[in-house]
Scaffold this active site. Structure first.
Site, PDB file in Angstrom:
ATOM      1  N   CYS A 143       0.829  -1.205   0.000  1.00 35.19           N
ATOM      2  CA  CYS A 143       0.000   0.000   0.000  1.00 35.19           C
ATOM      3  C   CYS A 143       0.866   1.259   0.000  1.00 35.19           C
ATOM      4  O   CYS A 143       1.352   1.695   1.044  1.00 35.19           O
ATOM      5  CB  CYS A 143      -0.931  -0.006   1.214  1.00 35.19           C
ATOM      6  SG  CYS A 143      -1.924   1.487   1.316  1.00 35.19           S
ATOM      7  N   CYS A 146      -0.362   4.128   2.093  1.00 36.14           N
ATOM      8  CA  CYS A 146      -0.197   3.981   3.547  1.00 36.14           C
ATOM      9  C   CYS A 146       1.261   4.220   3.945  1.00 36.14           C
ATOM     10  O   CYS A 146       1.537   4.809   4.983  1.00 36.14           O
ATOM     11  CB  CYS A 146      -0.566   2.573   4.021  1.00 36.14           C
ATOM     12  SG  CYS A 146      -2.032   1.896   3.318  1.00 36.14           S
ATOM     13  N   ASP A 147       2.177   3.694   3.142  1.00 39.01           N
ATOM     14  CA  ASP A 147       3.573   3.628   3.587  1.00 39.01           C
ATOM     15  C   ASP A 147       4.565   4.473   2.788  1.00 39.01           C
ATOM     16  O   ASP A 147       5.728   4.563   3.154  1.00 39.01           O
ATOM     17  CB  ASP A 147       4.032   2.159   3.556  1.00 39.01           C
ATOM     18  CG  ASP A 147       3.172   1.298   4.466  1.00 39.01           C
ATOM     19  OD1 ASP A 147       2.780   1.794   5.536  1.00 39.01           O
ATOM     20  OD2 ASP A 147       2.867   0.152   4.100  1.00 39.01           O
TER      21      ASP A 147
END
Ligand code: NDP
Length: 329
Positions: A143, A146-147
């Site tokens: 992701c 997200c990261d």
């Protein structure tokens, strides 16, 4: 027997929805408006896959796009307006062999339902390397939104040749100094517009006909980190190494249908099989919608569409059962 946080409702429901992406929440909206007081099991990723994406540009009604989590929040609130309720736990076991259907959640609480709508979605696939598991969360991710932030100014690798890979690679260029996109073929599954966008991005470098054999890393002061990948050109067999700090898989998804194995009909990849033009499964009263039964369109709007269908199918089924019960009374 009572359930849930407020403890005021019985644990039997006319409609229980398992999953809370666009399909599940739209099913909740429709069955809520039909006065069926649906209960949604949202699981541990409320809102589903759209909550780990950024801008959604193709959901009708939002001329300038909308953030994925915001969109899901709006649909949830819309469903709550009509009496839908959520429990933020997973269903771990179902028994569809008799009516009412039985469902058990991760805290071993039991619920019964006249109809069940399965909208458990799909999850990111992994390459299956041992090193993927070792460095998961320490440089390995599926992701970017997200990261990606953790890789500011660093070099990262993305694997895949579909729209997700293009999207992830493009997104990562906001943070990373360089993005290497590794794809196992020459041709791309990605749509032309997404591919062209990635190709036009000067920070993205493509390596084709290549597979990742290993993710390399180190442990320093008890902290693991990714240092690079070992890759193999499938035409020449040549093995080489690339230094990188982040590794992102973007190779598609698999349906979240394990708990229905042996209960609901599914294809060889685990996608639930529904009857043509409806969301009916092989069990009367159980319906499936969204990505858990769609490996072809896989769009938020199509998921929402099948969510609507499953609520209507459930409502009509309940009406039919009620009519038959009255007739036989
Ligand atoms: P896809 O199935 O479309 O693509 C998966 C890619 O990963 C393929 O290129 C495939 O290679 C590769 N792959 C699969 N398994 C492996 C493996 N074991 N090793 C190496 N490579 C592998 O999945 P996506 O997630 O990209 O897209 C799914 C759907 O979602 C599509 O319909 C897409 O259009 C849509 N989507 C739309 C977006 C948007 O409009 N904004 C954004 C993201 C997705 P190969 O081609 O060789 O099979």
């Amino acid at each position: 027997m009572e359930f849930s946080s407020n403890g005021s409702e019985l644990n039997h429901h006319k409609v229980i929805i398992i999953g809370s992406g666009p399909a599940g929440l739209t099913a909740a909206l429709y069955s809520g408006r039909a006065n069926l007081n649906p209960l949604i099991f949202e699981g541990h990723q409320p809102g589903g896959q759209l909550t780990i994406t950024t801008e959604v540009e193709n959901y009708p009604g939002f001329e300038h796009g909308i953030q994925g989590p915001e969109l899901m929040d709006i649909i949830r609130k819309q469903a709550y307006r009509f009496g839908a309720k959520s429990i933020f736990r997973n269903i771990t076991k179902v028994d569809f062999s008799a009516k009412p259907f039985r469902l058990i959640d991760e805290e071993d609480k039991e619920y019964t339902a006249d109809t069940v709508i399965v909208s458990t979605g799909a999850s990111a696939k992994w390459l299956g390397l041992e090193s993927e598991k070792v460095y998961m969360g320490y440089g390995v991710s599926s992701c970017a939104t997200c990261d990606g932030f953790f890789f500011r100014g660093m070099k990262v690798v993305v694997v895949g040749g579909g729209d997700t890979a293009m999207e992830e690679a493009n997104y990562l260029t906001r943070h990373a100094s360089e993005v290497i996109l590794i794809h196992r073929r020459e041709e791309f599954r990605a749509s032309k517009i997404m591919l062209d966008r990635a190709k036009a991005n000067p920070k993205i470098k493509f390596i084709l006909n290549t597979v990742v054999e290993e993710i390399m890393g180190k442990t320093e002061e008890n902290k693991k980190s990714v240092t690079g990948v070992r890759i193999k050109n499938i035409n020449t067999g040549k093995i080489s190494e690339i230094e990188c700090s982040g590794f992102f898989t973007a190779i598609g998804h698999e349906p979240n249908s394990k708990i229905f194995k042996g209960i609901l009909d599914m294809d060889e990849n685990g996608y639930l099989i529904t009857k043509k033009t409806t969301t009916e499964t092989n069990i009367e009263g159980v319906f499936a919608c969204g990505d858990v039964q769609d490996n072809y369109y896989r769009q938020a709007v199509t998921a929402a569409g099948t969510g609507c269908m499953s609520a209507i199918d459930a409502e009509r089924y309940l009406e039919k059962v009620e009519y038959e019960n009255q007739k036989n009374a």
